[in-house]
Design a protein around this motif. Structure first.
Motif, PDB file in Angstrom:
ATOM      1  N   LEU A  26     -11.767   6.030 -32.939  1.00  0.00           N
ATOM      2  CA  LEU A  26     -11.616   6.159 -31.498  1.00  0.00           C
ATOM      3  C   LEU A  26     -10.577   5.180 -30.957  1.00  0.00           C
ATOM      4  CD1 LEU A  26     -15.350   6.642 -30.509  1.00  0.00           C
ATOM      5  CD2 LEU A  26     -13.554   8.374 -30.495  1.00  0.00           C
ATOM      6  N   ASP A  27     -10.568   3.959 -31.468  1.00  0.00           N
ATOM      7  CA  ASP A  27      -9.554   2.987 -31.052  1.00  0.00           C
ATOM      8  C   ASP A  27      -8.154   3.482 -31.386  1.00  0.00           C
ATOM      9  OD1 ASP A  27     -11.329   1.202 -29.920  1.00  0.00           O
ATOM     10  OD2 ASP A  27     -11.463  -0.074 -31.704  1.00  0.00           O
ATOM     11  N   ALA A  28      -7.993   4.088 -32.570  1.00  0.00           N
ATOM     12  CA  ALA A  28      -6.688   4.623 -32.963  1.00  0.00           C
ATOM     13  C   ALA A  28      -6.274   5.762 -32.040  1.00  0.00           C
ATOM     14  CB  ALA A  28      -6.728   5.101 -34.418  1.00  0.00           C
ATOM     15  N   ARG A  29      -7.209   6.607 -31.661  1.00  0.00           N
ATOM     16  CA  ARG A  29      -6.903   7.731 -30.765  1.00  0.00           C
ATOM     17  C   ARG A  29      -6.521   7.216 -29.373  1.00  0.00           C
ATOM     18  NH1 ARG A  29      -4.753  12.576 -30.074  1.00  0.00           N
ATOM     19  NH2 ARG A  29      -5.835  13.783 -28.501  1.00  0.00           N
ATOM     20  N   ILE A  30      -7.247   6.224 -28.876  1.00  0.00           N
ATOM     21  CA  ILE A  30      -6.925   5.631 -27.575  1.00  0.00           C
ATOM     22  C   ILE A  30      -5.537   5.001 -27.612  1.00  0.00           C
ATOM     23  CG2 ILE A  30      -7.532   3.774 -25.979  1.00  0.00           C
ATOM     24  CD1 ILE A  30     -10.495   4.429 -26.639  1.00  0.00           C
ATOM     25  N   ALA A  31      -5.223   4.296 -28.704  1.00  0.00           N
ATOM     26  CA  ALA A  31      -3.898   3.685 -28.839  1.00  0.00           C
ATOM     27  C   ALA A  31      -2.814   4.754 -28.863  1.00  0.00           C
ATOM     28  CB  ALA A  31      -3.845   2.831 -30.101  1.00  0.00           C
ATOM     29  N   GLN A  32      -3.087   5.880 -29.527  1.00  0.00           N
ATOM     30  CA  GLN A  32      -2.125   6.978 -29.593  1.00  0.00           C
ATOM     31  C   GLN A  32      -1.896   7.583 -28.205  1.00  0.00           C
ATOM     32  OE1 GLN A  32      -3.572  10.248 -31.909  1.00  0.00           O
ATOM     33  NE2 GLN A  32      -1.634  11.348 -31.887  1.00  0.00           N
ATOM     34  N   LEU A  33      -2.974   7.772 -27.443  1.00  0.00           N
ATOM     35  CA  LEU A  33      -2.847   8.398 -26.129  1.00  0.00           C
ATOM     36  C   LEU A  33      -2.234   7.466 -25.089  1.00  0.00           C
ATOM     37  CD1 LEU A  33      -6.234  10.324 -25.978  1.00  0.00           C
ATOM     38  CD2 LEU A  33      -3.954  11.292 -26.292  1.00  0.00           C
ATOM     39  N   THR A  34      -2.422   6.167 -25.260  1.00  0.00           N
ATOM     40  CA  THR A  34      -1.881   5.219 -24.285  1.00  0.00           C
ATOM     41  C   THR A  34      -0.519   4.669 -24.697  1.00  0.00           C
ATOM     42  OG1 THR A  34      -3.111   3.396 -25.288  1.00  0.00           O
ATOM     43  CG2 THR A  34      -4.156   4.535 -23.423  1.00  0.00           C
ATOM     44  N   ALA A  35       0.004   5.090 -25.828  1.00  0.00           N
ATOM     45  CA  ALA A  35       1.303   4.593 -26.305  1.00  0.00           C
ATOM     46  C   ALA A  35       2.434   4.807 -25.298  1.00  0.00           C
ATOM     47  CB  ALA A  35       1.646   5.214 -27.651  1.00  0.00           C
ATOM     48  N   PRO A  36       2.509   5.957 -24.616  1.00  0.00           N
ATOM     49  CA  PRO A  36       3.601   6.129 -23.648  1.00  0.00           C
ATOM     50  C   PRO A  36       3.517   5.156 -22.466  1.00  0.00           C
ATOM     51  CG  PRO A  36       2.617   8.251 -24.179  1.00  0.00           C
ATOM     52  CD  PRO A  36       1.751   7.198 -24.784  1.00  0.00           C
ATOM     53  N   ASP A  37       2.356   4.617 -22.199  1.00  0.00           N
ATOM     54  CA  ASP A  37       2.159   3.742 -21.047  1.00  0.00           C
ATOM     55  C   ASP A  37       1.870   2.310 -21.461  1.00  0.00           C
ATOM     56  OD1 ASP A  37       2.412   5.924 -19.209  1.00  0.00           O
ATOM     57  OD2 ASP A  37       0.398   6.543 -19.810  1.00  0.00           O
ATOM     58  N   VAL A  38       2.445   1.868 -22.566  1.00  0.00           N
ATOM     59  CA  VAL A  38       2.175   0.524 -23.068  1.00  0.00           C
ATOM     60  C   VAL A  38       2.648  -0.541 -22.075  1.00  0.00           C
ATOM     61  CG1 VAL A  38       4.297   0.267 -24.429  1.00  0.00           C
ATOM     62  CG2 VAL A  38       2.213  -0.901 -25.135  1.00  0.00           C
ATOM     63  N   ALA A  40       2.583  -0.307 -18.775  1.00  0.00           N
ATOM     64  CA  ALA A  40       1.556  -0.393 -17.733  1.00  0.00           C
ATOM     65  C   ALA A  40       0.335  -1.154 -18.251  1.00  0.00           C
ATOM     66  CB  ALA A  40       1.156   1.004 -17.269  1.00  0.00           C
ATOM     67  N   LEU A  41      -0.051  -0.924 -19.506  1.00  0.00           N
ATOM     68  CA  LEU A  41      -1.176  -1.651 -20.094  1.00  0.00           C
ATOM     69  C   LEU A  41      -0.893  -3.146 -20.148  1.00  0.00           C
ATOM     70  CD1 LEU A  41      -2.332   0.596 -23.074  1.00  0.00           C
ATOM     71  CD2 LEU A  41      -3.633  -0.006 -21.045  1.00  0.00           C
ATOM     72  N   ASN A  42       0.320  -3.489 -20.545  1.00  0.00           N
ATOM     73  CA  ASN A  42       0.679  -4.911 -20.625  1.00  0.00           C
ATOM     74  C   ASN A  42       0.658  -5.561 -19.245  1.00  0.00           C
ATOM     75  OD1 ASN A  42       0.978  -4.798 -23.388  1.00  0.00           O
ATOM     76  ND2 ASN A  42       3.152  -4.352 -23.285  1.00  0.00           N
ATOM     77  N   LEU A  43       1.123  -4.837 -18.221  1.00  0.00           N
ATOM     78  CA  LEU A  43       1.085  -5.385 -16.865  1.00  0.00           C
ATOM     79  C   LEU A  43      -0.348  -5.554 -16.377  1.00  0.00           C
ATOM     80  CD1 LEU A  43       4.028  -3.498 -15.112  1.00  0.00           C
ATOM     81  CD2 LEU A  43       3.872  -5.935 -15.611  1.00  0.00           C
ATOM     82  N   LEU A  44      -1.204  -4.580 -16.682  1.00  0.00           N
ATOM     83  CA  LEU A  44      -2.606  -4.674 -16.253  1.00  0.00           C
ATOM     84  C   LEU A  44      -3.307  -5.866 -16.897  1.00  0.00           C
ATOM     85  CD1 LEU A  44      -3.663  -0.923 -16.247  1.00  0.00           C
ATOM     86  CD2 LEU A  44      -3.595  -2.454 -14.271  1.00  0.00           C
ATOM     87  N   HIS A  53      -9.396  -3.478 -23.095  1.00  0.00           N
ATOM     88  CA  HIS A  53     -10.305  -2.342 -22.903  1.00  0.00           C
ATOM     89  C   HIS A  53     -10.377  -1.935 -21.427  1.00  0.00           C
ATOM     90  CE1 HIS A  53     -13.583   0.426 -23.541  1.00  0.00           C
ATOM     91  NE2 HIS A  53     -14.267  -0.196 -22.595  1.00  0.00           N
ATOM     92  N   THR A  54     -10.498  -2.911 -20.542  1.00  0.00           N
ATOM     93  CA  THR A  54     -10.546  -2.615 -19.113  1.00  0.00           C
ATOM     94  C   THR A  54      -9.239  -1.990 -18.657  1.00  0.00           C
ATOM     95  OG1 THR A  54     -12.020  -4.491 -18.827  1.00  0.00           O
ATOM     96  CG2 THR A  54     -11.013  -3.601 -16.840  1.00  0.00           C
ATOM     97  N   ALA A  55      -8.127  -2.476 -19.165  1.00  0.00           N
ATOM     98  CA  ALA A  55      -6.828  -1.905 -18.819  1.00  0.00           C
ATOM     99  C   ALA A  55      -6.742  -0.444 -19.275  1.00  0.00           C
ATOM    100  CB  ALA A  55      -5.708  -2.722 -19.438  1.00  0.00           C
ATOM    101  N   GLU A  56      -7.283  -0.142 -20.446  1.00  0.00           N
ATOM    102  CA  GLU A  56      -7.281   1.238 -20.935  1.00  0.00           C
ATOM    103  C   GLU A  56      -8.135   2.138 -20.045  1.00  0.00           C
ATOM    104  OE1 GLU A  56      -6.657   0.223 -25.687  1.00  0.00           O
ATOM    105  OE2 GLU A  56      -8.681   0.487 -24.882  1.00  0.00           O
ATOM    106  N   VAL A  57      -9.274   1.626 -19.600  1.00  0.00           N
ATOM    107  CA  VAL A  57     -10.141   2.401 -18.709  1.00  0.00           C
ATOM    108  C   VAL A  57      -9.444   2.642 -17.370  1.00  0.00           C
ATOM    109  CG1 VAL A  57     -12.309   2.376 -17.429  1.00  0.00           C
ATOM    110  CG2 VAL A  57     -12.274   1.672 -19.809  1.00  0.00           C
TER     111      VAL A  57
END
Length: 102
Positions: A26-38, A40-44, A53-57
């Protein structure tokens, strides 16, 4: 420790290993789906109290931009993070936040 106890421990440890593998998938799938928005994740994650995890949510719930919300207050209200302000005649009735999406 009897043979039965060893058997039960073995079954429980195998179950824990299976759950660990599932979490890794599941972590690998989440990383795959959020890869285009890395970005935004880093800014969050630069916000105090927001970790990966909170940034991913947040990214999953709101999206990579907050364009649908005209103000930060509207976004916080939509997320259920704003306390209510029910006050009348100087008496404050409630200040609870609403329940979020499970």
């Amino acid at each position: 420790m009897t043979e039965h106890h060893r058997f039960l421990l073995k079954v429980l440890l195998e179950h824990i290993d299976q759950l660990d593998r599932l979490v890794a998938q599941l972590d690998a799938r989440i990383a795959q789906l959020t890869a285009p928005d890395v970005e935004a994740l880093n800014l969050l994650t630069t916000i105090p109290g927001i970790q990966k995890h909170t940034a991913e949510v947040l990214l999953a719930e709101i999206g990579p931009t907050v364009d649908p919300f005209p103000t930060a207050g509207r976004c916080a209200s939509w997320a259920g993070m704003c306390p209510g302000n029910n006050e009348s005649a100087g008496k404050r009735r409630t200040g609870r936040t609403r329940r979020g999406n499970r």
